[in-house]
Scaffold this active site. Structure first.
Site, short mmCIF file in Angstrom:
data_model
loop_
_atom_site.label_atom_id
_atom_site.label_comp_id
_atom_site.label_asym_id
_atom_site.label_seq_id
_atom_site.Cartn_x
_atom_site.Cartn_y
_atom_site.Cartn_z
N GLY A 69 -107.03 1.66 -29.19
CA GLY A 69 -105.94 0.77 -28.77
C GLY A 69 -104.72 1.58 -28.33
CB THR A 70 -103.39 4.79 -29.60
OG1 THR A 70 -103.19 4.31 -30.92
CG2 THR A 70 -102.33 5.80 -29.24
CG ASN A 150 -98.54 -3.05 -36.67
OD1 ASN A 150 -97.78 -3.48 -35.79
ND2 ASN A 150 -98.37 -1.88 -37.22
CD GLN A 178 -103.29 -5.58 -36.76
OE1 GLN A 178 -104.02 -6.41 -37.32
NE2 GLN A 178 -103.28 -4.30 -37.11
CB SER A 195 -108.13 -1.51 -31.42
OG SER A 195 -108.76 -0.50 -32.15
CG HIS A 197 -110.39 0.35 -35.89
ND1 HIS A 197 -109.60 0.45 -37.01
CD2 HIS A 197 -109.61 0.71 -34.85
CE1 HIS A 197 -108.39 0.89 -36.67
NE2 HIS A 197 -108.37 1.05 -35.36
CB THR A 234 -119.35 11.84 -22.06
OG1 THR A 234 -119.38 13.00 -21.22
CG2 THR A 234 -120.72 11.19 -22.09
CB CYS A 323 -100.56 3.96 -37.87
SG CYS A 323 -101.52 2.61 -37.22
N1 PLP Z 1 -101.38 -1.70 -31.90
C1 PLP Z 1 -101.34 -2.28 -33.11
C2 PLP Z 1 -100.53 -3.52 -33.28
C3 PLP Z 1 -102.04 -1.74 -34.20
O1 PLP Z 1 -101.99 -2.34 -35.39
C4 PLP Z 1 -102.79 -0.55 -33.99
C5 PLP Z 1 -103.49 0.09 -35.12
O2 PLP Z 1 -103.17 -0.10 -36.27
C6 PLP Z 1 -102.82 0.00 -32.70
C7 PLP Z 1 -102.10 -0.59 -31.68
C8 PLP Z 1 -103.61 1.24 -32.41
O3 PLP Z 1 -104.99 0.97 -32.36
P1 PLP Z 1 -106.03 2.18 -32.55
O4 PLP Z 1 -106.14 2.44 -34.01
O5 PLP Z 1 -107.32 1.69 -31.98
O6 PLP Z 1 -105.48 3.32 -31.78
#
Ligand code: PLP
Length: 380
Positions: A69-70, A150, A178, A195, A197, A234, A323
């Site tokens: 997601g980042t 989050n 989220q 994302s 996970h 890849t 995070c």
């Molecule tokens: N954006 C939000 C609101 C999140 O809660 C998170 C992860 O906790 C992310 C982005 C980042 O996602 P990823 O862990 O896949 O990089």
């Protein structure tokens, strides 16, 4: 173990795991290769793209798989910066995830951050006010406002905010990482990040929805043919297959998942309230939010100590944003909501998934109350 940190990550669904296994073991061909196991991998990716697209309501070719997601947020903000670079602005909120906030800070363009209302969402009126008072050509504005926070689980009214942007021709991105658990419809957005996970899929795979992917440029430069040249490297075939399967499952089970999350948060809130009362410490308990993510403050109780005590009895919760769990520092979101620094350090985040039971909530609430009573007694 009682796992109540589903905003940090979720347990993989067995059906997702099973769908991934062939691509980790036998079907290991590089999707860029011409021979058959390469072509199998390529078709698995395209099938997953369709599954993700169906869940978020867009065309498959508008889904770009990213490493997380980042990365999806970073690509979106890079595009935003190109729009806003000359006489423009990125308009965002004060409570974005670091992958948006830091990317915006580094973009070198002018930024307007909308402050939160007391309960921590972006008010649509405040948003319109900021737009009205921004002296820039409309085509030079880029909006990035998250779907669901989050740390608190509070949702912005993204549909309405996106509607305002669409009616004025302003490009809008939303970090929907989220929000995907309970469902997101991207039809009014120009860009949206996701994302895997967070929805019982594997880690290390995310995606960016883009209305017009051809306008974007990558942050990971490399393979011209990998993900339309927008995410080099890849492809993580097993991860992509898992993400697609997680979306397919969420699409059919979404409604019942929502009900479960609603029930679990009610179970927890009811129980925590009752146990704090029965131990005579209800004055210390403050509920900051409810929903899939509950944030509570227990005044006078250090969150880090509480997390370790809970861990010793097999209960996982977090403090602030996952995070950053290795660095205990004040949560900017809670401070913006008006909590004192001390209360912010006494805040726990409890987040649910479809795998949680009523008993998880009862046991966790009782343990939190019992440990709080002990810590408060030691302090006095
Ligand atoms: N954006 C939000 C609101 C999140 O809660 C998170 C992860 O906790 C992310 C982005 C980042 O996602 P990823 O862990 O896949 O990089």
């Amino acid at each position: 173990m009682i796992y109540l940190d589903n905003a940090a990550t979720t347990r993989i669904d067995d059906r997702v795991f099973d769908a991934m296994v062939p691509y980790l073991r036998d079907e290991y061909g590089n999707p860029g290769a011409m021979y058959s196991i390469g072509r199998h991998s390529k078709s698995a990716i395209e099938r997953a793209r369709e599954q993700v697209a169906a869940y978020i309501n867009c065309k498959p070719e508008q889904v770009i798989f990213t490493s997380c997601g980042t990365e999806a947020n970073n690509i979106a903000i890079k595009y935003g910066a190109s729009i806003a670079s000359a006489y423009g602005y990125i308009i965002t909120s004060e409570i974005e995830h670091d992958s948006v906030e830091r990317a915006v800070d580094r973009s070198g363009v002018k930024v307007k951050r909308i402050s939160q209302t007391g309960k921590n969402f972006v008010s649509v009126d405040d948003f319109v006010d900021v737009l009205d008072n921004t002296n820039s050509p409309i085509e030079r504005l880029f909006v990035s406002i998250m779907h669901t926070n989050n740390e608190t689980g509070i949702k912005n009214d993204i549909e309405q905010i996106a509607g305002v942007c669409r009616s004025r021709g302003i490009t809008i991105h939303s970090d929907c990482v989220q929000g995907l658990y309970t469902g997101v419809n991207v039809s009014d957005l120009d860009l949206a990040s996701f994302s895997s996970h967070k929805i019982h899929g594997p880690k290390g795979i995310g995606c960016l929805y883009a209305r017009n992917p051809e306008k974007l440029s990558p942050v990971i430069i490399g393979g011209e043919h990998q993900e339309f040249g927008l995410s080099g490297g890849t492809e993580n075939v097993a991860g992509i297959v898992g993400f697609g399967k997680a979306c397919e499952i969420a699409m059919t089970e979404n409604k019942s998942n929502n009900n479960i999350l609603h029930e679990r948060s009610s179970d927890f809130l009811r129980e925590i309230d009752a146990t704090f009362q029965s131990l005579g410490i209800s004055d210390a308990l403050h509920i900051n939010s409810d929903g899939k993510i509950i944030n509570i403050t227990i005044s006078g109780v250090d969150a880090e100590t509480m997390i370790l005590m809970l861990d010793s009895v097999g209960i996982c919760v977090s403090a602030g944003s996952a995070c950053r769990t290795n660095e205990m520092h004040h949560s900017k979101v809670l401070l913006k909501m008006g909590l004192s620094e001390e209360d912010a350090m006494s805040s726990l985040r409890i987040s649910f998934s479809k795998y949680n039971t009523n008993s998880d909530c009862v046991v966790a609430a009782n343990r939190i109350a019992e440990f709080s009573a002990r810590l408060l007694k030691e302090r006095s």
